[in-house]
Write a protein that holds these residues in place. Structure first.
Motif, PDB file in Angstrom:
ATOM      1  N   TYR A 175     -16.766 -37.560 -29.217  1.00 27.48           N
ATOM      2  CA  TYR A 175     -15.486 -36.874 -29.402  1.00 27.48           C
ATOM      3  C   TYR A 175     -15.711 -35.483 -29.988  1.00 27.48           C
ATOM      4  O   TYR A 175     -15.124 -34.501 -29.569  1.00 27.48           O
ATOM      5  CB  TYR A 175     -14.629 -37.709 -30.351  1.00 27.48           C
ATOM      6  N   LEU A 193      -7.511 -36.125 -27.494  1.00 27.47           N
ATOM      7  CA  LEU A 193      -8.144 -35.836 -26.208  1.00 27.47           C
ATOM      8  C   LEU A 193      -7.794 -36.924 -25.205  1.00 27.47           C
ATOM      9  O   LEU A 193      -7.747 -36.692 -24.006  1.00 27.47           O
ATOM     10  CB  LEU A 193      -9.658 -35.751 -26.387  1.00 27.47           C
ATOM     11  N   GLY A 194      -7.555 -38.134 -25.714  1.00 26.05           N
ATOM     12  CA  GLY A 194      -7.154 -39.246 -24.858  1.00 26.05           C
ATOM     13  C   GLY A 194      -5.903 -38.920 -24.055  1.00 26.05           C
ATOM     14  O   GLY A 194      -5.774 -39.322 -22.907  1.00 26.05           O
ATOM     15  N   SER A 222      -8.895 -38.965 -38.273  1.00 27.21           N
ATOM     16  CA  SER A 222      -8.584 -40.393 -38.424  1.00 27.21           C
ATOM     17  C   SER A 222      -9.730 -41.287 -37.965  1.00 27.21           C
ATOM     18  O   SER A 222      -9.765 -42.471 -38.284  1.00 27.21           O
ATOM     19  CB  SER A 222      -7.318 -40.744 -37.640  1.00 27.21           C
ATOM     20  N   LEU A 223     -10.655 -40.715 -37.208  1.00 30.06           N
ATOM     21  CA  LEU A 223     -11.815 -41.494 -36.783  1.00 30.06           C
ATOM     22  C   LEU A 223     -12.863 -41.559 -37.898  1.00 30.06           C
ATOM     23  O   LEU A 223     -13.692 -42.464 -37.934  1.00 30.06           O
ATOM     24  CB  LEU A 223     -12.439 -40.873 -35.526  1.00 30.06           C
ATOM     25  N   THR A 237      -5.756 -44.655 -26.763  1.00 27.78           N
ATOM     26  CA  THR A 237      -4.740 -43.633 -26.975  1.00 27.78           C
ATOM     27  C   THR A 237      -3.879 -43.923 -28.199  1.00 27.78           C
ATOM     28  O   THR A 237      -3.405 -43.005 -28.857  1.00 27.78           O
ATOM     29  CB  THR A 237      -3.884 -43.430 -25.707  1.00 27.78           C
ATOM     30  N   LEU A 292      -6.132 -47.746 -31.680  1.00 31.11           N
ATOM     31  CA  LEU A 292      -6.204 -49.130 -32.160  1.00 31.11           C
ATOM     32  C   LEU A 292      -7.639 -49.637 -32.177  1.00 31.11           C
ATOM     33  O   LEU A 292      -8.501 -49.118 -31.474  1.00 31.11           O
ATOM     34  CB  LEU A 292      -5.378 -50.027 -31.238  1.00 31.11           C
ATOM     35  N   ALA A 311      -8.236 -47.246 -38.054  1.00 34.97           N
ATOM     36  CA  ALA A 311      -7.637 -45.943 -38.387  1.00 34.97           C
ATOM     37  C   ALA A 311      -6.202 -46.147 -38.857  1.00 34.97           C
ATOM     38  O   ALA A 311      -5.772 -45.588 -39.872  1.00 34.97           O
ATOM     39  CB  ALA A 311      -7.668 -45.012 -37.175  1.00 34.97           C
ATOM     40  N   PHE A 320      -5.590 -48.959 -25.863  1.00 35.04           N
ATOM     41  CA  PHE A 320      -6.182 -49.063 -27.208  1.00 35.04           C
ATOM     42  C   PHE A 320      -6.631 -47.701 -27.706  1.00 35.04           C
ATOM     43  O   PHE A 320      -6.364 -47.313 -28.842  1.00 35.04           O
ATOM     44  CB  PHE A 320      -7.393 -50.008 -27.205  1.00 35.04           C
TER      45      PHE A 320
HETATM   46  N1  TRP Z   1      -6.136 -41.762 -30.063  1.00 35.95           N
HETATM   47  C1  TRP Z   1      -7.034 -40.652 -29.971  1.00 35.95           C
HETATM   48  C2  TRP Z   1      -6.958 -40.032 -28.599  1.00 35.95           C
HETATM   49  O1  TRP Z   1      -6.125 -40.423 -27.817  1.00 35.95           O
HETATM   50  C3  TRP Z   1      -8.445 -41.017 -30.308  1.00 35.95           C
HETATM   51  C4  TRP Z   1      -8.545 -41.810 -31.540  1.00 35.95           C
HETATM   52  C5  TRP Z   1      -8.254 -41.417 -32.789  1.00 35.95           C
HETATM   53  C6  TRP Z   1      -8.919 -43.159 -31.642  1.00 35.95           C
HETATM   54  N2  TRP Z   1      -8.408 -42.445 -33.674  1.00 35.95           N
HETATM   55  C7  TRP Z   1      -8.820 -43.518 -32.997  1.00 35.95           C
HETATM   56  C8  TRP Z   1      -9.305 -44.090 -30.715  1.00 35.95           C
HETATM   57  C9  TRP Z   1      -9.091 -44.803 -33.399  1.00 35.95           C
HETATM   58  C10 TRP Z   1      -9.586 -45.380 -31.125  1.00 35.95           C
HETATM   59  C11 TRP Z   1      -9.485 -45.741 -32.446  1.00 35.95           C
HETATM   60  O2  TRP Z   1      -7.683 -39.137 -28.296  1.00 35.95           O
END
Ligand code: TRP
Length: 442
Positions: A98, A22-23, A316-317, A219, A222, A226, A217
């Motif tokens: 989320y 979603l980011g 992954s979250l 997107t 980080l 994860a 971070f």
């Molecule tokens: N990166 C994902 C997004 O852009 C969201 C996400 C998944 C996330 N795992 C994460 C953000 C771990 C921070 C840490 O939507």
């Protein structure tokens, strides 16, 4: 210890799946719109390059080094540092909103089957009714999103997470590139391109810089372990730094593609780019409805792509906390999944209530709805802070000889990475924190 391995491509796809979410499709276009386009994009690309990618490599290295959940991994670096591994729970905080947003997407897929709103005011009304009045509907779709996510987390690395990503990620890319090709045929494509890539410096502010670092971070997934958790499940033969570059490349590409699509359609139908979080839920449906038959079809495809991106990130979250509970408390994967899932599902209900007209005030603190508090504390505080912990641990605490694997992978670039992990990334985040707490004005 529980350790299942991804296949090489499964690992790459799952990590791209985590990053692309979603980011990229919901948040990146609307913050770019809010901060005026090109200049923000440029700052964002620079932060991805100098802060994001170097911490991504550091997290992948840590995962490959620890070969376990985040807590056990930090413990392996130094027993007194195991507490840092609790950053795995940042993921559950993110999931409280989320999962609600994935629920909105499901609702929109369902409601768009019955037709699209024909005017902005109608679309606005639909969105406001959903988040303001329809608590039960939102809880139902948040529950559906939770059940799907937990189903795949319960399947484990190979049978759950890898399988989900092997199907959804290629499908997502086909859909997005298909819609991009279509936007390319529209006259306003050039205007969207200029909006995204021509920097209007006068629109840039220090706030835009802060948002860019925070978003880089988020997107790249980080600062919550994860990436540590996924990279713990990969064979030592995989080239970490190359994979990190591939992941960052696709993550950035998809954000830019989503931006091009959305702004082309916006400009084509005379809408303003600075619409905020409602961009995807208010402006897009109206535009699709103005396009007639093809719009109906595109709207469905777009929402499905958005849902797929959200689901592959959501697993992954949740996985890092689940793996931690399995390893530390000896729970079965099924029990651990249900337990962690129930925690974020339950708290998510209060995020929903905090936007409702009837209960919103009660579930707001310091004038901010809980939903926003969860979002900003993770994005602007917890993720960058955990990111800097990762940078410092890899840059200063881990012995240099342990870094031999990545230094032989990277060759001459290694010293640039090492400088950025030791100096550039921590300094950028320290500025961010000082600014956040009002100690300095950037
Ligand atoms: N990166 C994902 C997004 O852009 C969201 C996400 C998944 C996330 N795992 C994460 C953000 C771990 C921070 C840490 O939507």
């Amino acid at each position: 210890m529980n350790r299942e391995l991804f296949s090489k491509w499964g690992f790459i796809l799952a990590t791209i799946g985590s990053a692309v979410g979603l980011g990229n499709i919901w948040k990146f276009p609307y913050i770019t719109g809010e901060y005026g386009g090109g200049a923000f994009v440029l700052i964002y690309l620079i932060t991805i390059l100098f802060v994001g990618i170097s911490i991504l490599i550091a997290e992948m290295f840590l995962g490959n080094f620890g070969k376990s959940d985040p807590v056990t991994t930090f413990e392996k670096v130094n027993p007194s540092m195991r507490w840092f591994g609790l950053m795995a729970f940042n993921g559950l905080i993110i999931m409280t909103f989320y999962s609600v947003v994935i629920g909105w997407i499901f609702y929109y897929i369902y409601s768009s089957i019955n037709g699209l709103p024909t005017s902005v005011s109608e679309a606005e009304k639909e969105f406001k009714t959903l988040i303001g009045d329809s608590v039960a509907i939102q809880i139902a779709f948040h529950t559906l999103a939770t059940l799907i996510v937990l189903h795949f987390v319960n399947g484990g690395i190979k049978e759950g997470i890898e399988k989900l990503n092997r199907i959804l990620m290629p499908a997502l890319m086909v859909i997005l590139f298909g819609i991009l090709l279509y936007s390319f045929t529209l006259p306003s494509f050039g205007k969207a391109f200029e909006f995204l890539f021509y920097p209007h410096w006068e629109k840039l502010s220090s706030e835009a810089f802060i948002r860019a670092v925070g978003h880089s971070f988020f997107t790249l997934s980080l600062g919550m372990g994860a990436i540590i958790t996924y990279s713990a499940s990969v064979s030592d033969r995989v080239n970490i730094s190359k994979t990190a570059l591939i992941v960052a490349f696709f993550d950035t590409l998809i954000a830019l593609v989503a931006g091009l699509i959305i702004f082309t359609l916006l400009f084509q139908f005379g809408e303003e780019p600075s619409k905020g979080p409602g961009l995807v839920f208010i402006s897009m449906p109206v535009i699709f409805s103005q396009m007639g038959g093809v719009g109906y079809f595109l709207s469905l495809l777009f929402l499905i792509a958005l849902a797929m991106a959200g689901l592959t990130s959501a697993v992954s979250l949740v996985e890092p906390a689940v793996l931690y509970v399995i390893n530390r408390f000896g729970l079965t994967r099924f029990k651990a999944t249900i337990l962690m899932g129930s925690i974020y599902w339950f708290i998510g209900i209060f995020a929903i209530l905090s936007y409702s007209n009837s209960y919103g005030e009660f579930w707001s603190f310091f004038g901010k709805p809980l939903f926003d508090i969860f979002e900003t504390t993770t994005d602007s505080l917890l993720l960058p802070l955990s990111g800097v912990i990762i940078a410092v641990v890899v840059g200063y605490i881990i012995k240099r000889e342990n870094l031999n694997k990545i230094s032989s992978e990277m060759g001459g670039v290694f010293s640039i990475w090492y400088i950025s992990i030791r100096f550039i990334a921590p300094i950028a985040v320290i500025f961010l924190m000082l600014n956040l707490f009002g100690i300095i004005e950037l």
